[in-house]
Design an enzyme around this catalytic site. Structure first.
Site, PDB file in Angstrom:
ATOM      1  N   HIS A  42       0.870  -1.180   0.000  1.00 28.13           N
ATOM      2  CA  HIS A  42       0.000   0.000   0.000  1.00 28.13           C
ATOM      3  C   HIS A  42       0.905   1.228   0.000  1.00 28.13           C
ATOM      4  CE1 HIS A  42      -2.503  -3.267   1.566  1.00 28.13           C
ATOM      5  NE2 HIS A  42      -3.554  -2.573   1.159  1.00 28.13           N
ATOM      6  N   SER A 115       6.824   5.648   2.661  1.00 28.23           N
ATOM      7  CA  SER A 115       7.644   4.444   2.820  1.00 28.23           C
ATOM      8  C   SER A 115       8.455   4.104   1.572  1.00 28.23           C
ATOM      9  CB  SER A 115       6.759   3.263   3.220  1.00 28.23           C
ATOM     10  OG  SER A 115       6.074   3.534   4.431  1.00 28.23           O
ATOM     11  N   GLU A 133      -0.326   0.169  -5.425  1.00 30.94           N
ATOM     12  CA  GLU A 133      -1.192   1.251  -4.980  1.00 30.94           C
ATOM     13  C   GLU A 133      -2.465   1.259  -5.824  1.00 30.94           C
ATOM     14  OE1 GLU A 133      -3.162   4.046  -3.244  1.00 30.94           O
ATOM     15  OE2 GLU A 133      -1.270   3.308  -2.395  1.00 30.94           O
ATOM     16  N   ASP A 158      -4.380  -3.973  -6.360  1.00 28.28           N
ATOM     17  CA  ASP A 158      -4.600  -4.379  -4.977  1.00 28.28           C
ATOM     18  C   ASP A 158      -3.363  -5.090  -4.442  1.00 28.28           C
ATOM     19  OD1 ASP A 158      -5.469  -5.353  -2.566  1.00 28.28           O
ATOM     20  OD2 ASP A 158      -7.066  -6.611  -3.392  1.00 28.28           O
ATOM     21  N   GLY A 159      -2.722  -4.508  -3.433  1.00 25.62           N
ATOM     22  CA  GLY A 159      -1.522  -5.104  -2.860  1.00 25.62           C
ATOM     23  C   GLY A 159      -1.776  -6.391  -2.116  1.00 25.62           C
ATOM     24  N   ASP A 179       0.720  -1.790   5.103  1.00 26.46           N
ATOM     25  CA  ASP A 179       0.111  -0.764   5.953  1.00 26.46           C
ATOM     26  C   ASP A 179      -1.109  -0.150   5.267  1.00 26.46           C
ATOM     27  OD1 ASP A 179       1.639   0.499   4.003  1.00 26.46           O
ATOM     28  OD2 ASP A 179       2.117   2.210   5.275  1.00 26.46           O
TER      29      ASP A 179
END
Length: 295
Positions: A42, A115, A133, A158-159, A179
């Site tokens: 994410h 991050s 993302e 979709d992670g 996260d």
């Protein structure tokens, strides 16, 4: 789900804890000669303008990175993290010129690295990044920042689902950061399911899960559910920096759960967390906690 934007919260106390831990994990992992893959499920935008209208709405960074920004007395790991954020604020201008500072001066706090940017500053040329993302505008921002890097793949998707395709990685060393926003209660179950599948596919990976301290039973239960998935060892650190509002809502703190943590991480955090608590506490009962189950 796509309504959540991290720009409103960039640089807050939760980001400080998250990136302190991430920095220490990556520092350890890149100290080994073999290549490494960093997977961010994410990724967000990768960079946040703290003077922009989103970040200024609540200015949460002032009670997070802002409290550490100019402190000369930070212990090594916190000083390392702050120096990374400071170097991120010394980016070249439109003419490619990097601003110079007088000795002992710190740059203005204008940008906060997400991050992916923290990871990018620490990884080597032989390492690779996979950034997932969902939000289209954040994907475009990631492409602007990292699209020129051959070592980085940006995936607009979709992670949680994408992680399956990444494991086991090649090379067989990986750090995974998960996260999500936890904007919907279903995210807690998705985290557990994704971690269960990941550990089954690649037991040797280092998995880092961030979660918020909020008034939800799912948030309280999440660390215990993750403990059951980590037979080779885990570390759990949390920081409660603020109290809930009058209705019992609000972000009180956050936690980081690390599966297969570096053996150095516990001792490092035992030194750093008392200082972090003193710096970021917003009420008298603020506290931190470190738990570990060695391999």
């Amino acid at each position: 789900m796509l309504a959540y934007r991290h720009a409103f919260h960039a640089g807050n106390h939760a980001d400080v804890l998250k990136h302190l831990v991430l920095t220490q994990v990556l520092r350890y992992m890149v100290s080994k000669d073999k290549p490494l893959r960093y997977i961010d499920t994410h990724a967000g935008a990768g960079s946040y303008l703290l003077k922009g209208k989103d970040a200024q709405k609540k200015a949460e960074y002032r009670e997070g990175i802002g409290r550490l920004w100019s402190r000369p007395d930070l212990p090594p790991a916190l000083a390392d993290y702050v120096q990374l954020v400071q170097s991120f604020n010394l980016q070249p201008d439109e003419n490619g010129v990097v601003p110079e500072l007088e000795k002992g001066m710190t740059p203005p706090l204008a940008l906060y690295p997400g991050s992916p940017s923290i990871a990018s500053m620490l990884l080597r040329k032989t390492d690779t990044m996979r950034l997932y993302e969902l939000h289209p505008s954040d994907v475009r921002t990631l492409a602007t920042h990292f699209g020129h890097e051959r070592r980085t793949n940006i995936i607009g998707g979709d992670g949680f689902a994408g992680l399956k395709a990444e494991l086991p990685p090649s090379p067989r060393r990986a750090v995974v950061l998960m996260d999500p926003s936890y904007e919907t209660v279903g995210d807690y179950g998705k985290v557990v399911a994704a971690m269960r599948d990941a550990v089954t596919r690649f037991a040797e990976g280092v998995y880092i899960v961030w979660y918020p301290q909020v008034s939800r039973v799912e948030a309280v239960q999440l660390p215990k559910r993750l403990m059951a998935l980590a037979p080779k060892g885990w570390l759990h650190v949390s920081l409660t920096a603020n109290k809930a509002d009058g209705h019992g809502f609000g972000l009180m703190g956050s936690g980081m759960f690390v599966i297969n943590p570096p053996y150095t991480l516990h001792n490092t955090l035992a030194t750093e967390m008392p200082v972090l608590l003193e710096a970021l506490a917003q009420f008298d009962e603020a506290s931190y906690r470190i738990e570990e189950q060695p391999a």
